[in-house]
Design an enzyme around this catalytic site. Structure first.
Site, PDB file in Angstrom:
ATOM      1  N   PRO A  17     -20.862 -18.698  63.519  1.00  0.00           N
ATOM      2  CA  PRO A  17     -21.543 -18.029  62.412  1.00  0.00           C
ATOM      3  C   PRO A  17     -20.763 -16.781  62.011  1.00  0.00           C
ATOM      4  CG  PRO A  17     -22.770 -17.755  64.473  1.00  0.00           C
ATOM      5  CD  PRO A  17     -21.577 -18.602  64.788  1.00  0.00           C
ATOM      6  N   GLN A  71     -28.788 -18.775  62.509  1.00  0.00           N
ATOM      7  CA  GLN A  71     -28.792 -17.696  63.495  1.00  0.00           C
ATOM      8  C   GLN A  71     -29.723 -16.587  63.030  1.00  0.00           C
ATOM      9  OE1 GLN A  71     -25.524 -14.813  63.960  1.00  0.00           O
ATOM     10  NE2 GLN A  71     -25.326 -15.597  66.031  1.00  0.00           N
ATOM     11  N   CYS A 101     -24.140  -8.975  67.334  1.00  0.00           N
ATOM     12  CA  CYS A 101     -23.616  -8.242  66.169  1.00  0.00           C
ATOM     13  C   CYS A 101     -23.359  -6.766  66.535  1.00  0.00           C
ATOM     14  CB  CYS A 101     -24.606  -8.338  65.007  1.00  0.00           C
ATOM     15  SG  CYS A 101     -24.048  -7.424  63.561  1.00  0.00           S
ATOM     16  N   LYS A 140     -26.454 -15.947  71.217  1.00  0.00           N
ATOM     17  CA  LYS A 140     -25.061 -15.483  71.192  1.00  0.00           C
ATOM     18  C   LYS A 140     -25.033 -14.071  71.752  1.00  0.00           C
ATOM     19  CE  LYS A 140     -20.765 -14.907  69.088  1.00  0.00           C
ATOM     20  NZ  LYS A 140     -20.530 -14.798  67.675  1.00  0.00           N
ATOM     21  N   GLY A 202     -13.685 -15.966  70.776  1.00  0.00           N
ATOM     22  CA  GLY A 202     -12.788 -14.810  70.772  1.00  0.00           C
ATOM     23  C   GLY A 202     -11.331 -15.204  70.779  1.00  0.00           C
ATOM     24  N   ARG A 226     -12.422 -16.369  63.122  1.00  0.00           N
ATOM     25  CA  ARG A 226     -11.401 -15.928  62.166  1.00  0.00           C
ATOM     26  C   ARG A 226     -10.264 -16.928  62.010  1.00  0.00           C
ATOM     27  NH1 ARG A 226     -10.466 -10.044  64.576  1.00  0.00           N
ATOM     28  NH2 ARG A 226     -10.800 -11.260  66.453  1.00  0.00           N
TER      29      ARG A 226
HETATM   30  C1  FMN Z   1     -16.424 -11.333  59.139  1.00  0.00           C
HETATM   31  C2  FMN Z   1     -17.117 -11.730  60.409  1.00  0.00           C
HETATM   32  C3  FMN Z   1     -18.480 -11.931  60.418  1.00  0.00           C
HETATM   33  C4  FMN Z   1     -19.125 -12.309  61.609  1.00  0.00           C
HETATM   34  N1  FMN Z   1     -20.463 -12.529  61.588  1.00  0.00           N
HETATM   35  C5  FMN Z   1     -21.076 -12.969  62.695  1.00  0.00           C
HETATM   36  C6  FMN Z   1     -22.441 -13.312  62.681  1.00  0.00           C
HETATM   37  O1  FMN Z   1     -23.123 -13.215  61.663  1.00  0.00           O
HETATM   38  N2  FMN Z   1     -23.003 -13.773  63.830  1.00  0.00           N
HETATM   39  C7  FMN Z   1     -22.279 -13.901  64.988  1.00  0.00           C
HETATM   40  O2  FMN Z   1     -22.818 -14.329  66.002  1.00  0.00           O
HETATM   41  N3  FMN Z   1     -20.982 -13.586  65.020  1.00  0.00           N
HETATM   42  C8  FMN Z   1     -20.365 -13.147  63.905  1.00  0.00           C
HETATM   43  N4  FMN Z   1     -19.036 -12.870  63.947  1.00  0.00           N
HETATM   44  C9  FMN Z   1     -18.301 -13.020  65.204  1.00  0.00           C
HETATM   45  C10 FMN Z   1     -17.620 -14.379  65.313  1.00  0.00           C
HETATM   46  O3  FMN Z   1     -18.579 -15.427  65.321  1.00  0.00           O
HETATM   47  C11 FMN Z   1     -16.745 -14.471  66.579  1.00  0.00           C
HETATM   48  O4  FMN Z   1     -17.570 -14.398  67.719  1.00  0.00           O
HETATM   49  C12 FMN Z   1     -15.716 -13.357  66.650  1.00  0.00           C
HETATM   50  O5  FMN Z   1     -15.045 -13.204  65.411  1.00  0.00           O
HETATM   51  C13 FMN Z   1     -14.696 -13.610  67.765  1.00  0.00           C
HETATM   52  O6  FMN Z   1     -13.930 -14.731  67.493  1.00  0.00           O
HETATM   53  P1  FMN Z   1     -12.410 -14.619  66.914  1.00  0.00           P
HETATM   54  O7  FMN Z   1     -11.723 -13.505  67.674  1.00  0.00           O
HETATM   55  O8  FMN Z   1     -11.821 -15.989  67.205  1.00  0.00           O
HETATM   56  O9  FMN Z   1     -12.532 -14.312  65.453  1.00  0.00           O
HETATM   57  C14 FMN Z   1     -18.388 -12.481  62.794  1.00  0.00           C
HETATM   58  C15 FMN Z   1     -17.005 -12.269  62.767  1.00  0.00           C
HETATM   59  C16 FMN Z   1     -16.362 -11.900  61.606  1.00  0.00           C
HETATM   60  C17 FMN Z   1     -14.867 -11.694  61.615  1.00  0.00           C
END
Ligand code: FMN
Length: 337
Positions: A17, A71, A101, A140, A202, A226
């Site tokens: 999400p 979520q 968050c 989460k 992550g 991302r």
């Molecule tokens: C722009 C953005 C918005 C996000 N919004 C949420 C969210 O609404 N809910 C959530 O559980 N995680 C959110 N995340 C976290 C991601 O789901 C993920 O756990 C986090 O980016 C780590 O993964 P990555 O390093 O591969 O990007 C968000 C991340 C980004 C970059």
């Protein structure tokens, strides 16, 4: 395969999400390349209860947007249970609760990763959610609030006791936000402590990062966040890599341009043509990342005032061989761990 309660996924990776990102057009583009479970953007229980029109639009879906999770964010049980009643009609496949968050506006109310400070309260809330719905419930969490209070294992055990069917963990603390490196150890500790599936999140930017998450933590599933920006192909590539050990070829420039055009058009029909150029700017930049000499094109996209102007820039990108893909974006981008 990954099983979360009654939901069975063929592939053990998921579109995470992401607020402001994983709208219906984004999810549908990822699904084309093999994404199975996706989530609508994080949704505040209070906003839902007050029937905020924007919120209802945000959680809209369609029959081929499946399997789909929602979520919820909140801390007040009364609102959360009311929100569950409101969303029942959408028949989501998973209800996830956000205790991750990091945004101050959210945590200052005790919501999101603020819940990491109150594992017992989180457990009670999750139990109330589980008791109120037949849909599988997940949570989460983060590694902890900060490096001095890494308590993911304790939080995860309370959550499991509440009867949830799976747990997502972003292996960074709240204080880290999205910076620094993901901590594989904390994810492994949580995985080893729980009997329910654990989905790691992550630093997942390529199929090799997905494999690394599995290898380092023993987790049951991986959330792609991302790494999907401008790169829905990550789902196809990860499926290929996990199956055969070989990463399928990167898309060529024409395929990238075609997907950009489709994405733009679906944003126009979902968000309306007036806001589309603004909504699409960041996506334009993400899609063309890794191609040569695209800076002037990106600057023009940021100035584009209409959807047609944006579409013309995408066509120009697809037809101009001088924007060839950088060799390193084909190899290093995938291999750098
Ligand atoms: C722009 C953005 C918005 C996000 N919004 C949420 C969210 O609404 N809910 C959530 O559980 N995680 C959110 N995340 C976290 C991601 O789901 C993920 O756990 C986090 O980016 C780590 O993964 P990555 O390093 O591969 O990007 C968000 C991340 C980004 C970059």
């Amino acid at each position: 395969m990954l099983k979360i309660g009654s939901l069975t996924l063929d592939l053990p990776f998921i579109l995470a999400p992401m607020a402001g990102i994983t709208d219906l057009p984004f999810r549908m583009i990822c699904r084309r390349f093999g994404c199975e479970l996706a989530f609508v953007e994080m949704t505040s229980a209070k906003a839902l209860v007050y029937e905020n029109r924007k919120t209802e639009k945000m959680i809209a879906t369609r029959p081929d947007d499946r399997p789909l999770g929602i979520q919820l964010l909140g801390t007040d049980q009364e609102f959360i249970l009311k929100a569950l009643d409101i969303i029942r009609k959408y028949e989501y496949d998973i209800i996830d609760f956000n205790a991750a968050c990091p945004v101050t506006k959210v945590t200052s109310k005790g919501e999101g990763s603020g819940m990491m400070k109150e594992p017992r309260k989180l457990g009670r809330l999750l139990k109330a959610i589980v008791d109120h719905t037949d849909t599988p419930v997940t949570v989460k969490i983060r590694a902890g609030w900060n490096e001095r209070s890494v308590n993911a294992r304790e939080v995860a055990l309370y959550a499991q006791d509440a009867g949830i069917k799976g747990l997502f963990i972003h292996g960074r603390t709240r204080e880290q936000g999205y910076s620094g490196r993901v901590d594989y150890n904390v994810i492994r500790e949580v995985k080893e402590a729980l009997d329910i599936p654990v989905i790691g999140s992550g630093d997942v930017f390529s199929p090799l990062h997905v494999k690394k998450m599995f290898d380092e933590t023993g987790c049951d599933g991986v959330a792609i966040a991302r790494g999907s920006f401008g790169n829905p192909w990550i789902f196809r590539e990860t499926a290929g890599f996990l199956k055969d050990g070989v990463i399928p070829p990167r898309p060529d420039i024409q395929e990238v341009a075609d997907i950009m055009a489709d994405h733009l058009k679906s944003i126009a029909s979902y968000h309306g043509r007036v806001t589309t150029p603004v909504v699409f700017r960041k996506l334009f930049a993400w899609y063309i990342k890794g191609f040569r000499d695209v800076k002037p094109l990106k600057e023009r996209a940021f100035r584009a005032k209409t959807t047609d102007e944006m579409l013309a820039l995408i066509t120009e990108f697809g037809e101009n061989a001088s924007y060839s893909q950088k060799a390193e974006s084909v190899s290093d981008n995938l291999l750098e761990l």
